[in-house]
Design a protein around this motif. Sequence first.
Motif, mmCIF file in Angstrom:
data_model
loop_
_atom_site.group_PDB
_atom_site.id
_atom_site.type_symbol
_atom_site.label_atom_id
_atom_site.label_comp_id
_atom_site.label_asym_id
_atom_site.label_seq_id
_atom_site.Cartn_x
_atom_site.Cartn_y
_atom_site.Cartn_z
ATOM 1 N N GLU B 223 31.778 16.168 12.236
ATOM 2 C CA GLU B 223 31.629 17.525 11.533
ATOM 3 C C GLU B 223 31.145 17.231 9.894
ATOM 4 O OE1 GLU B 223 34.620 20.221 12.594
ATOM 5 O OE2 GLU B 223 33.867 20.256 14.842
ATOM 6 N N ALA B 224 31.920 16.497 9.303
ATOM 7 C CA ALA B 224 31.875 16.358 7.974
ATOM 8 C C ALA B 224 30.625 15.532 7.816
ATOM 9 C CB ALA B 224 32.889 15.669 7.329
ATOM 10 N N ALA B 225 30.299 14.544 8.831
ATOM 11 C CA ALA B 225 29.175 13.581 8.592
ATOM 12 C C ALA B 225 27.730 14.461 8.670
ATOM 13 C CB ALA B 225 29.303 12.456 9.489
ATOM 14 N N HIS B 226 27.854 15.322 9.774
ATOM 15 C CA HIS B 226 26.531 16.028 10.096
ATOM 16 C C HIS B 226 26.579 17.031 8.971
ATOM 17 C CE1 HIS B 226 27.639 15.179 14.574
ATOM 18 N NE2 HIS B 226 26.781 13.964 13.778
ATOM 19 N N GLU B 227 27.417 17.640 8.329
ATOM 20 C CA GLU B 227 27.225 18.386 7.332
ATOM 21 C C GLU B 227 26.446 18.175 6.164
ATOM 22 O OE1 GLU B 227 30.688 20.605 5.196
ATOM 23 O OE2 GLU B 227 30.620 21.396 7.231
ATOM 24 N N LYS B 228 26.864 16.525 5.837
ATOM 25 C CA LYS B 228 26.025 16.086 4.871
ATOM 26 C C LYS B 228 24.857 15.186 5.308
ATOM 27 C CE LYS B 228 29.406 16.214 1.575
ATOM 28 N NZ LYS B 228 29.198 16.989 0.423
ATOM 29 N N GLY B 229 24.278 15.389 6.561
ATOM 30 C CA GLY B 229 23.109 14.680 7.044
ATOM 31 C C GLY B 229 23.426 13.545 7.565
ATOM 32 N N ALA B 230 24.569 12.716 7.607
ATOM 33 C CA ALA B 230 24.957 11.628 8.045
ATOM 34 C C ALA B 230 25.309 11.338 9.359
ATOM 35 C CB ALA B 230 26.162 10.948 7.013
ATOM 36 N N LEU B 231 25.166 10.208 10.034
ATOM 37 C CA LEU B 231 25.325 10.430 11.286
ATOM 38 C C LEU B 231 26.977 9.280 11.402
ATOM 39 C CD1 LEU B 231 22.070 8.404 12.980
ATOM 40 C CD2 LEU B 231 22.734 10.919 12.524
ATOM 41 N N LEU B 232 27.570 9.781 12.749
ATOM 42 C CA LEU B 232 28.692 9.078 12.850
ATOM 43 C C LEU B 232 28.631 8.122 14.097
ATOM 44 C CD1 LEU B 232 31.937 8.667 12.968
ATOM 45 C CD2 LEU B 232 31.752 10.369 14.788
ATOM 46 N N ILE B 233 28.870 6.736 13.439
ATOM 47 C CA ILE B 233 28.905 5.565 14.577
ATOM 48 C C ILE B 233 30.353 5.402 15.162
ATOM 49 C CG2 ILE B 233 28.242 3.160 14.526
ATOM 50 C CD1 ILE B 233 26.211 3.747 12.583
ATOM 51 N N ALA B 234 30.652 5.671 16.386
ATOM 52 C CA ALA B 234 31.754 5.164 16.843
ATOM 53 C C ALA B 234 31.823 3.926 17.427
ATOM 54 C CB ALA B 234 32.033 6.196 17.794
ATOM 55 N N VAL B 235 32.800 3.146 17.312
ATOM 56 C CA VAL B 235 32.909 1.818 17.588
ATOM 57 C C VAL B 235 34.144 1.387 18.499
ATOM 58 C CG1 VAL B 235 33.086 -0.646 16.936
ATOM 59 C CG2 VAL B 235 32.100 0.837 15.512
ATOM 60 N N PHE B 236 33.883 0.735 19.348
ATOM 61 C CA PHE B 236 35.397 0.447 20.313
ATOM 62 C C PHE B 236 35.068 -1.173 20.423
ATOM 63 C CE2 PHE B 236 32.107 1.993 23.278
ATOM 64 C CZ PHE B 236 32.017 0.771 24.068
ATOM 65 N N THR B 237 36.161 -1.911 20.621
ATOM 66 C CA THR B 237 35.947 -3.236 20.832
ATOM 67 C C THR B 237 36.593 -3.571 22.187
ATOM 68 O OG1 THR B 237 38.353 -3.760 20.028
ATOM 69 C CG2 THR B 237 36.299 -3.921 18.461
ATOM 70 N N GLU B 238 37.380 -2.551 22.938
ATOM 71 C CA GLU B 238 37.748 -2.651 24.276
ATOM 72 C C GLU B 238 37.248 -1.592 25.048
ATOM 73 O OE1 GLU B 238 38.992 -3.311 26.940
ATOM 74 O OE2 GLU B 238 41.088 -4.071 26.707
ATOM 75 N N ALA B 239 36.296 -2.097 25.990
ATOM 76 C CA ALA B 239 35.465 -1.047 26.959
ATOM 77 C C ALA B 239 36.555 -0.238 27.798
ATOM 78 C CB ALA B 239 34.513 -1.549 27.468
ATOM 79 N N VAL B 240 37.618 -0.840 28.014
ATOM 80 C CA VAL B 240 38.294 -0.342 29.274
ATOM 81 C C VAL B 240 39.199 1.034 28.477
ATOM 82 C CG1 VAL B 240 40.571 -0.810 30.447
ATOM 83 C CG2 VAL B 240 38.682 -2.456 30.488
ATOM 84 N N CYS B 241 39.244 1.109 27.326
ATOM 85 C CA CYS B 241 39.882 2.464 26.716
ATOM 86 C C CYS B 241 38.947 3.443 27.097
ATOM 87 C CB CYS B 241 39.876 2.253 25.285
ATOM 88 S SG CYS B 241 38.250 2.590 24.332
ATOM 89 N N LEU B 242 37.561 3.643 27.459
ATOM 90 C CA LEU B 242 36.794 4.541 27.722
ATOM 91 C C LEU B 242 37.276 5.358 29.255
ATOM 92 C CD1 LEU B 242 33.401 3.176 26.847
ATOM 93 C CD2 LEU B 242 34.602 4.786 25.749
ATOM 94 N N GLY B 243 38.045 4.390 29.681
ATOM 95 C CA GLY B 243 38.789 5.103 30.998
ATOM 96 C C GLY B 243 39.856 5.818 30.726
ATOM 97 N N ALA B 244 40.578 5.847 29.525
ATOM 98 C CA ALA B 244 41.674 6.518 29.224
ATOM 99 C C ALA B 244 41.512 7.609 28.162
ATOM 100 C CB ALA B 244 42.819 5.518 28.858
ATOM 101 N N LEU B 245 40.498 7.368 27.454
ATOM 102 C CA LEU B 245 40.508 8.113 26.154
ATOM 103 C C LEU B 245 39.334 8.971 26.014
ATOM 104 C CD1 LEU B 245 41.160 5.174 23.481
ATOM 105 C CD2 LEU B 245 42.768 7.223 24.313
ATOM 106 N N GLN B 246 39.422 10.354 25.412
ATOM 107 C CA GLN B 246 38.163 11.133 25.169
ATOM 108 C C GLN B 246 36.899 10.442 24.766
ATOM 109 O OE1 GLN B 246 37.467 13.626 26.225
ATOM 110 N NE2 GLN B 246 38.164 15.388 25.363
ATOM 111 N N SER B 247 36.004 10.533 25.505
ATOM 112 C CA SER B 247 34.698 9.741 24.986
ATOM 113 C C SER B 247 34.293 10.035 23.514
ATOM 114 C CB SER B 247 33.616 10.137 26.067
ATOM 115 O OG SER B 247 33.085 11.298 25.800
ATOM 116 N N PRO B 248 33.654 9.132 22.879
ATOM 117 C CA PRO B 248 33.292 9.124 21.353
ATOM 118 C C PRO B 248 32.018 10.299 21.508
ATOM 119 C CG PRO B 248 33.093 6.929 22.139
ATOM 120 C CD PRO B 248 33.429 7.595 23.375
ATOM 121 N N GLY B 249 31.373 10.474 22.728
ATOM 122 C CA GLY B 249 30.407 11.444 22.689
ATOM 123 C C GLY B 249 30.903 12.889 22.601
#
Lengths: 517, 446
Positions: B223-249
Amino acid sequence: MSMNPQGRPTAPIETDPVKNGPTHTGNKALQIEEKLIFEIGDFHGTGVDFAQPKGLSPRLGGLARKDAIGLPGLSEPQAMRHYVRLSQKNYAIDMGPFPLGSCTMKHNPRLNEKMARLAGFADIHPLQPVSTVQGALELIDILAMWLKEITGMPAVAMSPKAGAHGELCGMMAIKAALKARGEADARRRVLAPESSHGTNPATAAQCGFTVDDIPADKTGRVDIKAFKAMLGPDVAAIMVTNPNTGGLFERDIKEMADLVHEAGGYFYCDGANLNAIMGKVKPGDLGIDAMHINLHKTFSTPHGGGGPGAGPTVLSEALAAYAPVPYVVARGKEFELVEKRSQGAETSFGRMTAFHGQMGMFVRALSFMMSHGIDGLKQAAEDAVLNANYVLARLQAEMSPAFPGFCMHEALFDDAFLKGTGVETIDFAKAMIDEGYHPMTMYFPLIVHGAMLIEPTESESKEELDQFCDALLALAREAKAGKADKFKAAPVLAPRRRLDETAAARKPVLRWMPPAQ
Amino acid sequence: MRYLPLNPSDRAEMQNVIGIDSIDDLFADVPKEALNPVFDLPNHQSEMAVERALGEMAQKNVSGGQGPFFVGAGAYRHHVPAVVDHIIQRSEFLTSYTPYQPEIAQGTLQYLFEFQTQVAALTGMDVANASMYDGSTACAEAALMARRVTRKNRVVISGGLHPHYASVTRCNSELIGDEVVLTPANIKGDEDLIAMIDDQTSCVIVQNPDVFGHIRDLTPIAEAAHEKGALLIAVFTEAVCLGALQSPGAMGADIVVGEGQSIGNSLNFGGPYVGLFATRQKFIRHMPGRLCGQTKDAEGKRGFVLTLSTREQHIRRDKATSNICTNSGLCALAFTIHMSLLGEKGLRTMAALSHEAACDAADALSALPGVELLNDNFFNEFTLRLPNNAEQVVEDLAGKGVLGGVPGGRLWPEQDDLHNLLLVAATEMTRTEHIRKFVTALREVL
């Protein structure tokens, strides 16, 4: 011998497949239509059996996934069949000639695959203690030694992940060297022949350089006069492929190297075509400063349908100090991994990738090199050049070579022989598909009208080349005989007819979506 | 030479057709003094001899399967079903090229379309590309893309980003004149990134879980990034986390990049891996890398092609979105096959088992005197503070047959205050007796 139920051998009966129309299934015998996994899989199923989780209360900071992912799980037989069916819609080197110019589609020895899968290479972690990976570091060191000796260069950066990444590495080193000389701002121009690979100008631009095209002369080589006139105190480097993208050796390469060095710039050599000269010429003897080596071309690591590649980059004395970390250093019988500046890498320009490069490709490439030996590599280069010239000689009968004289490892034709036939390069290429061949590189290099670039490599036998040439000569005669319609319709026998690329780009559909409820 | 089909009589006959007396007539353009130099390299060898030599090198390494294994920090040791390695070795996948002739490359193109769909679904994004070299280069490309989208040039990097990813990104962004703001390593996962975003910021890059294992809600940063016209780049190094955690999207990321190695691919000492890259529909023309799209053929049948190639170097040359020419095709195929077998159900189970193994390991290890667990939360990797230098501890553990994680000194060599840290990862492969052995060994070496 297989028998029919009546005990008699089967015999063909004359029918007209066209009149019979398409099959009920859309399948054509061994070519089986296959849906997407999202259309065949169970969204609540899985094809992997696990132990049951204990059901511990999660420590995920309240951020456990709430929404569904929406991905199906296929049972093993479903998955197997799905991907085998898909595989049968691909052309591959193992099926026939794959004469893509500039791509060096040679045989991929299976010993390499076996070696890369040894647990001691495949099942080791990049951040394990260095003492537990001495064999891996030894392999990298030995491969580096081969690459340096073959190219006649004093240093090599192993970590670049592909050819274009290697180009980036070389240009980053050049930028760092210019910076160290205090000339990074003054030298912002890169010169590249107009026949260069698209990656060259793209890489230069990614490094903040502007790019000017060097024109070609009538023989398809760099116009040395024009080149001289373009050099100046604002030139950072030249990027030249040798042999060039027309399959020709740049005769004036040493003069070009001298000239750019006199002007204070560096010589980046695109090593995509090293296959033509390995074991015959050391690029280092020609005055280059940097060159990437496509392990997936010259040293047979599989192209894999578009990667992974590997692009180690050799560097001259002038650039070696700026090489990226990490790199391997041999200290007696021990191997050290230099990962930090304080280990003697004070001037390194930084890091290109998270870890040490494409280890899996290093194993395969070294396996290939050791198998060939330097005698075999030299013979392979000679055979690759011989094969290309054989194709050039035979196809001259009906097709039009772009430039006079011999070629190196690839033969370049233009579309002059198709003039007035209504058949264009793309049509000719698509007709080759029906004949059972992967087309050559089309419309590249850009300096030749309707270019067709044929690189047979050393992996083709004479018999295979003769069949290939016979097929192309027959097609050329057919085109000239006014059968344009056939070419325009081709391919008709492949798993798909021509695809609508315009529609694909206009309204991109880049993923499957569940059907609307 | 077993790989060369031409025999001496073929060669002689071909030379005749070409009209040359010697093969070197074809090398006439090479400066004479440079032709046929002497090389200090051995001659060809039998398959058996090569196998023996390489086998000996392999045997000098300690492989993951030899004992307790807890190394992560960007690469993870998960189980890969046998089907995966079998299929990727099929000739039609292994020995094909980039699908430039789609009529005879539908196999590659269709799996790329499936791959893109899987990656988009996992990350909670609209679209994904056909893969990048690895997670770190995908991260660097994302920062370059943010510059193109926002036309701003200040890159803010979280102190929780894997330091190697940060280095790669910095290297690439500084090259074209971006200002790169690297926050110091943030061991508590509590840095104030929002305060660092200004009007010139093109993107803020945040890893989640971060390199120390902390999980955080990205929503306020987005939200803060978007307010200033910046993008949020979300990074993961362990793809399996996507099966447990709220998605970055779902948490508002504009670009999601990560390492896909842990699904379908071996450790391979760091490569080849497969970079995942996903974004919003509105940004697709700014994306780097290859894209596969659906279309129809001349008979109206569904088919797939490489598309939007006017972004790419072979068409646009110096105006391209990236110099990238290849993707990581075969590794993407391995990912897709493994993911097709897992499905959502299997991935969730694999993630849960990895998380539970990490919970067990964290509890058992932090019960040792002098060992402190830094994390309140984590997925399958956490950070311990040891009473002494972790690099030596890891070396001593290796002496006892335990590969016990990644020491802080390996990742942050110039930061002495992090040298007592140890990053420990677990997966569904981690066995209870391995945790026990690790605990025993650690007690002995501390």
